[in-house]
Design a protein around this motif. Structure first.
Motif, PDB file in Angstrom:
ATOM      1  N   ALA A   1     -48.266   1.790  19.480  1.00 59.43           N
ATOM      2  CA  ALA A   1     -46.916   2.194  19.875  1.00 59.43           C
ATOM      3  C   ALA A   1     -45.902   1.114  19.514  1.00 59.43           C
ATOM      4  N   ARG A   2     -46.246  -0.141  19.749  1.00 58.61           N
ATOM      5  CA  ARG A   2     -45.331  -1.233  19.387  1.00 58.61           C
ATOM      6  C   ARG A   2     -45.103  -1.275  17.873  1.00 58.61           C
ATOM      7  N   ARG A   3     -46.151  -0.991  17.101  1.00 62.46           N
ATOM      8  CA  ARG A   3     -46.006  -0.971  15.633  1.00 62.46           C
ATOM      9  C   ARG A   3     -45.061   0.135  15.180  1.00 62.46           C
ATOM     10  N   ILE A   4     -45.055   1.254  15.894  1.00 66.56           N
ATOM     11  CA  ILE A   4     -44.129   2.344  15.543  1.00 66.56           C
ATOM     12  C   ILE A   4     -42.693   1.832  15.629  1.00 66.56           C
ATOM     13  N   GLY A   5     -42.351   1.217  16.746  1.00 64.17           N
ATOM     14  CA  GLY A   5     -41.003   0.678  16.909  1.00 64.17           C
ATOM     15  C   GLY A   5     -40.690  -0.399  15.887  1.00 64.17           C
TER      16      GLY A   5
ATOM     17  N   PRO B   1     -51.749  16.104  13.437  1.00 66.12           N
ATOM     18  CA  PRO B   1     -51.546  14.673  13.232  1.00 66.12           C
ATOM     19  C   PRO B   1     -52.574  13.820  13.963  1.00 66.12           C
ATOM     20  N   ALA B   2     -52.801  12.636  13.426  1.00 70.35           N
ATOM     21  CA  ALA B   2     -53.646  11.642  14.088  1.00 70.35           C
ATOM     22  C   ALA B   2     -52.837  10.994  15.216  1.00 70.35           C
ATOM     23  N   SER B   3     -53.516  10.291  16.102  1.00 70.83           N
ATOM     24  CA  SER B   3     -52.826   9.552  17.161  1.00 70.83           C
ATOM     25  C   SER B   3     -51.846   8.570  16.539  1.00 70.83           C
ATOM     26  N   GLY B   4     -50.606   8.589  17.010  1.00 66.56           N
ATOM     27  CA  GLY B   4     -49.588   7.676  16.509  1.00 66.56           C
ATOM     28  C   GLY B   4     -48.961   8.082  15.185  1.00 66.56           C
ATOM     29  N   GLU B   5     -49.401   9.188  14.612  1.00 64.38           N
ATOM     30  CA  GLU B   5     -48.834   9.642  13.336  1.00 64.38           C
ATOM     31  C   GLU B   5     -47.537  10.399  13.574  1.00 64.38           C
TER      32      GLU B   5
ATOM     33  N   ALA C   1     -55.442  -0.597  22.142  1.00 66.96           N
ATOM     34  CA  ALA C   1     -55.141  -0.232  20.747  1.00 66.96           C
ATOM     35  C   ALA C   1     -53.954   0.721  20.691  1.00 66.96           C
ATOM     36  N   GLY C   2     -53.857   1.637  21.635  1.00 70.01           N
ATOM     37  CA  GLY C   2     -52.741   2.568  21.684  1.00 70.01           C
ATOM     38  C   GLY C   2     -51.426   1.873  21.988  1.00 70.01           C
TER      39      GLY C   2
ATOM     40  N   ALA D   1     -55.046   7.295  22.894  1.00 69.01           N
ATOM     41  CA  ALA D   1     -55.432   7.452  24.300  1.00 69.01           C
ATOM     42  C   ALA D   1     -56.824   8.078  24.252  1.00 69.01           C
ATOM     43  N   PRO D   2     -57.863   7.283  24.357  1.00 67.98           N
ATOM     44  CA  PRO D   2     -59.226   7.790  24.160  1.00 67.98           C
ATOM     45  C   PRO D   2     -59.548   9.031  24.986  1.00 67.98           C
TER      46      PRO D   2
END
Length: 188
Positions: free
Chosen positions: A74-78, A164-168, A69-70, A46-47
């Motif tokens: 998020a979809r990649r996490i699932g 943590p980084a975004s999405g980490e 990109a966010g 989330a820029p």
């Protein structure tokens, strides 16, 4: 071999091996999740930082939100959970739209709001009480399945000392004596 050449060669080797080392570092985390561990995800990309002036919970138009990109992250996490066959017992998220959206895109239909994981970035007066409430909730998790929490960098750092980084994701497991310890980190 000159010192500069040796440093350049070492940097190349480290960069070539970094995907392998990142994957190896992530495996203990995935193993802990298979055993009913806990993962604290920082919301996806989330820029920006913080929230705009006049931000209101419940009104996403006033908040910093996920970008394309966010949403993909998020979809990649699932997808990573599904690909690895990780059973998810519950999904908790901060009330902020970027955390709710990350959780909903990763784990559709599974998200429950949890105030203990709301951001305290703008109001540090709640850090101690909120962090203790989050610790109690995390210590009380007993499954079945993994507990997924989508929250904010400040909350994860207060709980684990990790930025943590975004999405980490920072994966926790129960240590002897009942406390929680970091089992690994996972990237989407």
């Amino acid at each position: 071999m000159s010192r500069l050449h040796a440093l350049a060669r070492r940097a190349f080797l480290l960069s070539a091996l970094s995907p392998l080392s990142a994957r190896a570092e992530a495996e203990p985390g995935w193993a802990a999740l298979r055993q009913g561990g806990i993962v604290l995800f920082r919301h996806a990309i989330a820029p920006g930082g913080g929230d705009p002036p006049g931000m209101r919970l419940g009104d996403c138009s006033t908040q910093r939100n996920l970008d394309a990109a966010g949403r993909a992250q998020a979809r990649r996490i699932g997808a990573a959970f599904r690909e690895r066959g990780i059973a998810v017992g519950a999904v908790l998220a901060s009330a902020w739209c970027r955390a709710q959206d990350t959780a909903a895109l990763a784990f559709p239909g599974r998200v429950a709001g949890e105030p203990a994981f709301d951001s305290f970035f703008a109001d540090r007066s709640t850090v101690a009480a909120q962090t203790e409430a989050a610790r109690r909730l995390l210590r009380g998790w007993s499954g079945p399945g993994a507990l997924v929490v989508v929250t904010h960098q400040v909350n994860i750092t207060a709980l684990t000392g990790i930025f943590p980084a975004s999405g980490e994701g920072v994966v926790l497991r129960r240590a002897e004596g009942g406390d929680l310890e970091v089992a690994g980190r996972i990237q989407p």
